[in-house]
Design a protein around this motif. Structure first.
Motif, PDB file in Angstrom:
ATOM      1  N   LEU A  51      17.113 -27.836  13.046  1.00  0.00           N
ATOM      2  CA  LEU A  51      18.393 -27.513  13.683  1.00  0.00           C
ATOM      3  C   LEU A  51      19.558 -27.638  12.708  1.00  0.00           C
ATOM      4  N   LEU A  52      19.540 -28.688  11.883  1.00  0.00           N
ATOM      5  CA  LEU A  52      20.650 -28.903  10.959  1.00  0.00           C
ATOM      6  C   LEU A  52      20.684 -27.869   9.842  1.00  0.00           C
ATOM      7  N   ASN A  53      19.586 -27.139   9.680  1.00  0.00           N
ATOM      8  CA  ASN A  53      19.545 -26.099   8.661  1.00  0.00           C
ATOM      9  C   ASN A  53      19.420 -24.703   9.266  1.00  0.00           C
ATOM     10  N   SER A  54      19.752 -24.584  10.550  1.00  0.00           N
ATOM     11  CA  SER A  54      19.654 -23.300  11.229  1.00  0.00           C
ATOM     12  C   SER A  54      21.023 -22.625  11.300  1.00  0.00           C
ATOM     13  N   ARG A  55      21.035 -21.393  11.779  1.00  0.00           N
ATOM     14  CA  ARG A  55      22.288 -20.655  11.952  1.00  0.00           C
ATOM     15  C   ARG A  55      23.220 -21.358  12.937  1.00  0.00           C
ATOM     16  N   TRP A  56      22.657 -22.170  13.851  1.00  0.00           N
ATOM     17  CA  TRP A  56      23.462 -22.830  14.884  1.00  0.00           C
ATOM     18  C   TRP A  56      24.198 -24.045  14.347  1.00  0.00           C
TER      19      TRP A  56
END
Length: 386
Positions: A51-56
């Protein structure tokens, strides 16, 4: 009135303390996002890492945790000077962001980051306590009205920017770093089949001897280092299948497991989350490859769809039988290959320990996941000249 005054005097330091905690947590998460460093339970291969490295995790290229830290800092300032309207706007922004990102984790991604959820919990708690604080002073209605308006604008703005705005770069594509000396004689290159080379010939793979997906005569060969238990690797599996399906004569992928479990991987550091079943899953996959290579692609995809260890064990028995399984597990080739895969992971992790890692062409390596399947295919087609 005296009771209300006592509650107000208690709530003030509580709200400021929570705001300080929210600010500190967002700063830590922002640093984690920028540097790729680890947090407890948030290492490589975790849902938190994904999650911390996603587009979001970004809005128009800015880490959302950085924006969150700025809002919390602003909240502390305006709360200290008792500016009710600005406090309400900050509280609304915090609640709106929390609502949006909880929705993203629950519905869009389907995974939760414990650190992010802690930050969201702090935000909701501050909003509730802040509303109560101003209600005790007779200002509850206007504050709640402004808070609701700010929260709605925040949800609308964040959703529009993240869904329809420019997609941020969520992966790292760079030249290979760290491989030195001639390693052509390693287990990856052992065999009499087709050889593919990377890093100026310092690294080679025997395509027919190594587990792979796609046609052995494909013009372009990629090499993936991954873990069957890694959520990001599971997503990457779908991307690779889509790339092979689009370019069946052009793309083959060598798939090399790097189990993130200390029972067979002794180079894990505190920032790397451990998957206790990863070693056995990897060994079972290699058993299938060694004994029934035609069945390997289906078994490989089964594991990457999240099959449990019990399901994997039963499937191996169905495919190869107990005797063949036991004989293959005694083959030193499996342990030697896993050691070599882990060694390569360390070698190629000088700038990032992220999994999956994908050797793309002679000198290029991709760390982590692009923001989506279409983005991945676009990047690969560019890198491979497809």
């Amino acid at each position: 009135m005296k009771r209300a005054g006592r509650l107000v005097s208690i709530l003030e330091p509580v709200i400021m303390g929570l705001a300080l905690a929210g600010f500190a947590l967002n700063v830590v998460l922002c640093v984690r996002h920028i540097t790729g460093g680890g947090l407890a339970g948030c290492g490589g291969g975790s849902s938190c890492d994904e999650l911390l490295n996603s587009r979001w995790a970004q809005v128009i290229g800015i880490p959302v945790t950085g924006l969150g830290g700025m809002v919390y800092l602003g909240l502390m300032v305006v709360f200290a000077v008792k500016n009710k309207r600005l406090v309400a706007l900050c509280l609304g922004a915090i609640v709106g962001a929390a609502a949006w990102f909880i929705f993203v984790q629950a519905v869009v991604v389907g995974r939760f980051c414990p650190w992010c959820m802690t930050a969201h919990g702090i935000g909701v708690a501050i909003a509730l306590l802040g509303s109560w604080y101003f209600a005790l002073g007779g200002h509850g209605r206007p504050v709640i009205k402004a808070l609701g308006l700010s929260a709605g604008v925040t949800v609308l703005g964040m959703s529009l920017l993240q869904v329809y705005g420019p997609r941020p770069v969520t992966h790292r594509m760079e030249d290979v770093h760290g491989a030195t000396g001639a390693v052509m004689a390693g287990i990856h290159a052992r065999g009499t089949g087709r050889k593919v080379e990377f890093d100026g010939g310092r690294k080679a793979y025997d395509l027919t001897a190594m587990p792979h997906l796609g046609r052995v005569d494909a013009k372009r060969v990629l090499v993936e280092y991954f873990d069957y238990s890694c959520s990001g690797c599971q997503v990457m599996s779908g991307y690779l299948d889509a790339l092979i399906e689009k370019h069946p004569a052009e793309v083959c992928v060598v798939v090399l497991p790097v189990p993130l479990a200390r029972s067979c991987n002794h180079v894990l550091v505190p920032g790397d989350i451990e998957h206790p079943e990863a070693c056995e899953l990897a060994k079972l996959a290699l058993v299938v490859w060694r004994t029934h290579p035609d069945a390997f692609p289906g078994f490989h995809r089964l594991l990457l769809r999240g099959a449990t260890l019990a399901v994997a064990r039963a499937k191996v028995i169905d495919v190869v039988g107990a005797a063949a399984r036991d004989a293959a597990l005694r083959d030193p080739w499996i342990d030697e290959l896993l050691r070599a895969d882990i060694g390569d992971w360390v070698t190629y992790s000088s700038s990032s320990r992220k999994l999956p890692k994908l050797l793309v062409s002679g000198q290029r390596i991709l760390h982590g996941l692009p923001s989506g399947e279409a983005d991945f295919i676009r990047v690969m087609e560019h890198e491979l000249g497809l």
